[in-house]
Design a protein around this motif. Sequence first.
Motif, PDB file in Angstrom:
ATOM      1  N   ASN A 188       0.803  -1.228   0.000  1.00 20.47           N
ATOM      2  CA  ASN A 188       0.000   0.000   0.000  1.00 20.47           C
ATOM      3  C   ASN A 188       0.838   1.281   0.000  1.00 20.47           C
ATOM      4  O   ASN A 188       0.331   2.360   0.315  1.00 20.47           O
ATOM      5  CB  ASN A 188      -0.969   0.035   1.192  1.00 20.47           C
ATOM      6  CG  ASN A 188      -2.092  -0.968   1.036  1.00 20.47           C
ATOM      7  OD1 ASN A 188      -2.533  -1.256  -0.078  1.00 20.47           O
ATOM      8  ND2 ASN A 188      -2.566  -1.507   2.150  1.00 20.47           N
ATOM      9  N   LYS A 189       2.100   1.179  -0.333  1.00 21.69           N
ATOM     10  CA  LYS A 189       2.963   2.357  -0.409  1.00 21.69           C
ATOM     11  C   LYS A 189       3.567   2.465  -1.812  1.00 21.69           C
ATOM     12  O   LYS A 189       3.805   1.459  -2.481  1.00 21.69           O
ATOM     13  CB  LYS A 189       4.087   2.273   0.626  1.00 21.69           C
ATOM     14  CG  LYS A 189       3.618   2.400   2.072  1.00 21.69           C
ATOM     15  CD  LYS A 189       4.799   2.499   3.028  1.00 21.69           C
ATOM     16  CE  LYS A 189       5.587   3.767   2.806  1.00 21.69           C
ATOM     17  NZ  LYS A 189       6.717   3.923   3.770  1.00 21.69           N
ATOM     18  N   LEU A 190       3.829   3.681  -2.223  1.00 18.82           N
ATOM     19  CA  LEU A 190       4.466   3.908  -3.522  1.00 18.82           C
ATOM     20  C   LEU A 190       5.884   3.342  -3.499  1.00 18.82           C
ATOM     21  O   LEU A 190       6.688   3.703  -2.643  1.00 18.82           O
ATOM     22  CB  LEU A 190       4.506   5.410  -3.815  1.00 18.82           C
ATOM     23  CG  LEU A 190       5.160   5.839  -5.140  1.00 18.82           C
ATOM     24  CD1 LEU A 190       4.358   5.320  -6.326  1.00 18.82           C
ATOM     25  CD2 LEU A 190       5.272   7.366  -5.201  1.00 18.82           C
ATOM     26  N   SER A 191       6.179   2.438  -4.455  1.00 16.49           N
ATOM     27  CA  SER A 191       7.508   1.828  -4.484  1.00 16.49           C
ATOM     28  C   SER A 191       8.264   2.124  -5.772  1.00 16.49           C
ATOM     29  O   SER A 191       9.490   2.003  -5.801  1.00 16.49           O
ATOM     30  CB  SER A 191       7.407   0.317  -4.290  1.00 16.49           C
ATOM     31  OG  SER A 191       6.703  -0.300  -5.353  1.00 16.49           O
ATOM     32  N   ALA A 192       7.547   2.493  -6.851  1.00 18.14           N
ATOM     33  CA  ALA A 192       8.241   2.756  -8.116  1.00 18.14           C
ATOM     34  C   ALA A 192       7.366   3.592  -9.043  1.00 18.14           C
ATOM     35  O   ALA A 192       6.134   3.596  -8.930  1.00 18.14           O
ATOM     36  CB  ALA A 192       8.630   1.447  -8.806  1.00 18.14           C
ATOM     37  N   VAL A 193       8.029   4.284  -9.959  1.00 20.98           N
ATOM     38  CA  VAL A 193       7.367   5.042 -11.018  1.00 20.98           C
ATOM     39  C   VAL A 193       7.920   4.512 -12.340  1.00 20.98           C
ATOM     40  O   VAL A 193       9.138   4.427 -12.519  1.00 20.98           O
ATOM     41  CB  VAL A 193       7.641   6.551 -10.895  1.00 20.98           C
ATOM     42  CG1 VAL A 193       6.891   7.320 -11.977  1.00 20.98           C
ATOM     43  CG2 VAL A 193       7.237   7.060  -9.511  1.00 20.98           C
ATOM     44  N   ILE A 194       7.027   4.147 -13.260  1.00 24.52           N
ATOM     45  CA  ILE A 194       7.453   3.524 -14.515  1.00 24.52           C
ATOM     46  C   ILE A 194       6.934   4.319 -15.716  1.00 24.52           C
ATOM     47  O   ILE A 194       6.197   5.289 -15.573  1.00 24.52           O
ATOM     48  CB  ILE A 194       6.976   2.059 -14.605  1.00 24.52           C
ATOM     49  CG1 ILE A 194       5.447   1.981 -14.518  1.00 24.52           C
ATOM     50  CG2 ILE A 194       7.619   1.226 -13.492  1.00 24.52           C
ATOM     51  CD1 ILE A 194       4.871   0.593 -14.751  1.00 24.52           C
ATOM     52  N   ASP A 195       7.330   3.893 -16.895  1.00 22.47           N
ATOM     53  CA  ASP A 195       6.812   4.370 -18.184  1.00 22.47           C
ATOM     54  C   ASP A 195       6.869   5.882 -18.392  1.00 22.47           C
ATOM     55  O   ASP A 195       5.851   6.532 -18.644  1.00 22.47           O
ATOM     56  CB  ASP A 195       5.366   3.888 -18.375  1.00 22.47           C
ATOM     57  CG  ASP A 195       5.274   2.374 -18.495  1.00 22.47           C
ATOM     58  OD1 ASP A 195       6.324   1.725 -18.629  1.00 22.47           O
ATOM     59  OD2 ASP A 195       4.150   1.854 -18.458  1.00 22.47           O
ATOM     60  N   PRO A 196       8.058   6.471 -18.313  1.00 22.23           N
ATOM     61  CA  PRO A 196       8.152   7.916 -18.581  1.00 22.23           C
ATOM     62  C   PRO A 196       7.886   8.250 -20.048  1.00 22.23           C
ATOM     63  O   PRO A 196       8.177   7.472 -20.949  1.00 22.23           O
ATOM     64  CB  PRO A 196       9.605   8.236 -18.213  1.00 22.23           C
ATOM     65  CG  PRO A 196      10.333   6.949 -18.434  1.00 22.23           C
ATOM     66  CD  PRO A 196       9.371   5.871 -18.034  1.00 22.23           C
ATOM     67  N   THR A 197       7.291   9.412 -20.253  1.00 22.92           N
ATOM     68  CA  THR A 197       7.183  10.035 -21.579  1.00 22.92           C
ATOM     69  C   THR A 197       7.823  11.412 -21.420  1.00 22.92           C
ATOM     70  O   THR A 197       7.122  12.402 -21.207  1.00 22.92           O
ATOM     71  CB  THR A 197       5.718  10.155 -22.032  1.00 22.92           C
ATOM     72  OG1 THR A 197       5.078   8.885 -21.916  1.00 22.92           O
ATOM     73  CG2 THR A 197       5.628  10.635 -23.478  1.00 22.92           C
ATOM     74  N   PRO A 198       9.139  11.494 -21.464  1.00 23.18           N
ATOM     75  CA  PRO A 198       9.863  12.654 -20.955  1.00 23.18           C
ATOM     76  C   PRO A 198       9.451  13.999 -21.558  1.00 23.18           C
ATOM     77  O   PRO A 198       9.151  14.110 -22.745  1.00 23.18           O
ATOM     78  CB  PRO A 198      11.317  12.328 -21.283  1.00 23.18           C
ATOM     79  CG  PRO A 198      11.363  10.845 -21.342  1.00 23.18           C
ATOM     80  CD  PRO A 198      10.058  10.443 -21.952  1.00 23.18           C
TER      81      PRO A 198
END
Length: 279
Positions: A188-198
């Motif tokens: 239930n915690k934010l662990s990663a951010v994926i798929d950038p569109t810079p």
Amino acid sequence: MKIEHICETLRKENVIQSKNIHFKKLNGGSSSEVYLVDNTYVVKLNKKEVIEEEVNFLQKYQGVKMLPKLIYTNLAEAYLVYEFKKGDTCYPRKNKQLLLEDLVNNFINKYEMVSSNQTWGWSSSPTDSWHRFLLDRVIDAKEMLKDKLLDNDFSIILTLINKKEKENNDAYYIHGDCGVHNFIFHNNKLSAVIDPTPVYGEPIYDLIYAFCSSPDDLTKETIEAASSHLIKGNKSGRDLYEDVTIGLFLRLATCLRHHPADFEDYMKSWKYWREIVAK
């Protein structure tokens, strides 16, 4: 490109050590083809230019723990491999404020300024100003929303956008698609951010994008608390409210395209924010 061929290449390149490689297809969003390999690696296929943009972002911020580690790249065959982050993309609607504060402290505050403020917008097709980038996006959204909003709504947004022409803020290299649909949650915690569109833009753009990416808790207090943690490009008061209103307008159009069931909830928030900037 078949995943079997890619797995064999990865084995030959000693990226994967096991002889019996197991893989399964994952939900890759609107355009990517994504596979989980040996419960350890993610293989992502897309157009070469899309893969290249993501590779550039992951390499630039390779020390940021919120991003998956880039393992292998093959631009000729248009795929990349990164480490699998445990968790899932099911957003637990519990405390958006804490989620956003975590995002700011451990991800957005790591952004770096670009070398020239003459470059703004999508890194794959930049424009000459932040105002121009936002205006183009608003024009596209307006077409989508023409049967849903009043003429006065469009006038409000254009007025806010035109004020951007006078701003002279710094440009940073930011994620560009920083919404809950691209967040990995573990326990239930934010662990990663994926798929950038810079994007070359303002860090607060990604914060507001995240804030607006789900219809829950779109309150002034929530975004003010999260924004106060920004150490790069922080905004407050009316400047913050106007940026949120622009971001929410853009989100209304995205909602109609991809999540129409949420539109009524977003409209309630639109009326709330429209009143705030009208004061």
